[in-house]
Design an enzyme around this catalytic site. Structure first.
Site, short mmCIF file in Angstrom:
data_model
loop_
_atom_site.label_atom_id
_atom_site.label_comp_id
_atom_site.label_asym_id
_atom_site.label_seq_id
_atom_site.Cartn_x
_atom_site.Cartn_y
_atom_site.Cartn_z
N HIS A 181 0.83 -1.21 0.00
CA HIS A 181 0.00 0.00 0.00
C HIS A 181 0.86 1.26 0.00
O HIS A 181 1.85 1.32 0.71
CB HIS A 181 -0.90 0.04 1.24
CG HIS A 181 -1.95 -1.00 1.23
ND1 HIS A 181 -3.14 -0.86 0.56
CD2 HIS A 181 -1.99 -2.23 1.80
CE1 HIS A 181 -3.87 -1.94 0.72
NE2 HIS A 181 -3.19 -2.79 1.47
N PRO A 182 0.43 2.24 -0.76
CA PRO A 182 1.07 3.55 -0.64
C PRO A 182 0.51 4.25 0.59
O PRO A 182 -0.54 3.86 1.10
CB PRO A 182 0.62 4.28 -1.91
CG PRO A 182 -0.72 3.67 -2.20
CD PRO A 182 -0.62 2.23 -1.77
N GLU A 237 -5.90 3.85 -6.19
CA GLU A 237 -6.25 5.22 -6.57
C GLU A 237 -7.75 5.44 -6.44
O GLU A 237 -8.20 6.48 -5.96
CB GLU A 237 -5.79 5.53 -7.99
CG GLU A 237 -5.91 6.99 -8.33
CD GLU A 237 -5.17 7.35 -9.61
OE1 GLU A 237 -5.45 8.44 -10.12
OE2 GLU A 237 -4.32 6.58 -10.07
N PHE A 243 0.39 3.49 7.93
CA PHE A 243 -0.98 3.51 8.43
C PHE A 243 -1.89 2.88 7.38
O PHE A 243 -1.91 3.29 6.22
CB PHE A 243 -1.39 4.97 8.68
CG PHE A 243 -2.80 5.14 9.15
CD1 PHE A 243 -3.18 4.74 10.42
CD2 PHE A 243 -3.75 5.74 8.33
CE1 PHE A 243 -4.48 4.92 10.87
CE2 PHE A 243 -5.05 5.93 8.77
CZ PHE A 243 -5.42 5.52 10.04
N ILE A 265 -5.73 1.91 6.34
CA ILE A 265 -7.15 2.18 6.58
C ILE A 265 -7.89 1.89 5.28
O ILE A 265 -7.37 2.15 4.19
CB ILE A 265 -7.39 3.64 7.04
CG1 ILE A 265 -8.84 3.84 7.45
CG2 ILE A 265 -6.94 4.64 5.99
CD1 ILE A 265 -9.10 5.14 8.21
N ALA A 280 -9.88 3.09 2.80
CA ALA A 280 -10.17 4.47 2.42
C ALA A 280 -11.45 4.63 1.61
O ALA A 280 -11.95 5.75 1.48
CB ALA A 280 -8.99 5.04 1.63
#
Length: 168
Positions: A66-67, A87, A119, A121, A123
């Site tokens: 993950h970015p 994205e 982190f 999450i 999104a």
């Protein structure tokens, strides 16, 4: 892709497909070996059942794919395998106010230094402000707690990606 097509894929292609949903090698291998599936609900059940048995190393492998939230340049450059999905998932962060993105970036760096992983999450459907509030709340947790919370979020992401991949 249809469920039938997923079931009929050669193992190496199915493995690649599951890895695009979640980069854990152990989890992806397990999902390939669990075929054939009769429904998306069954895939979700199998995935969710396996998830708690993964090791910390397996979770960290998934997290590395993950970015950082809001880091679109990294997303495009480093995470080509999952960048289109990520994205879309981070769409609300892309258009966020610069101050919010700067604070997300600052706290992500602090979180990474503290926990040795970024982190995580889910999104999808969240505003940048909500994600900022989440990291502000979670940044004070210990690493063990954060691995558990990040793993829960990672599973949500994987299940969303499976659903998108099979209904697109």
């Amino acid at each position: 892709m249809t469920l039938d097509e997923l079931n009929k894929l050669p193992d190496h292609e199915a493995y690649t497909w599951f890895k695009s949903c979640c980069e854990s090698s152990v989890w992806s291998t397990f999902m390939v070996q669990s075929r054939p599936f009769t429904s998306i609900e069954q895939i979700n059940e199998v995935a969710s059942h396996k998830w708690p048995s993964l090791t910390e190393e397996d979770y960290l492998e998934a997290f590395k794919a993950h970015p950082m939230i809001g880091d679109i340049a990294t997303l495009e450059a480093k995470f080509a395998n999952t960048s289109a999905l990520a994205e879309q998932e981070q769409a609300s962060a892309i258009g966020a106010a610069p101050k919010v993105l700067q604070e997300l970036h600052r706290l992500n760096q602090q979180y990474l230094e503290k926990n040795q992983f970024i982190f995580i999450i889910c999104a999808t459907g969240q505003s940048a402000e909500n994600m900022l509030a989440a990291i502000q709340k979670r940044i004070h947790n210990d690493r063990k707690t954060e691995i558990g919370l990040a793993a829960e979020q990672q599973l949500k992401i994987a299940l969303l990606r499976i659903k998108k991949g099979l209904t697109a």
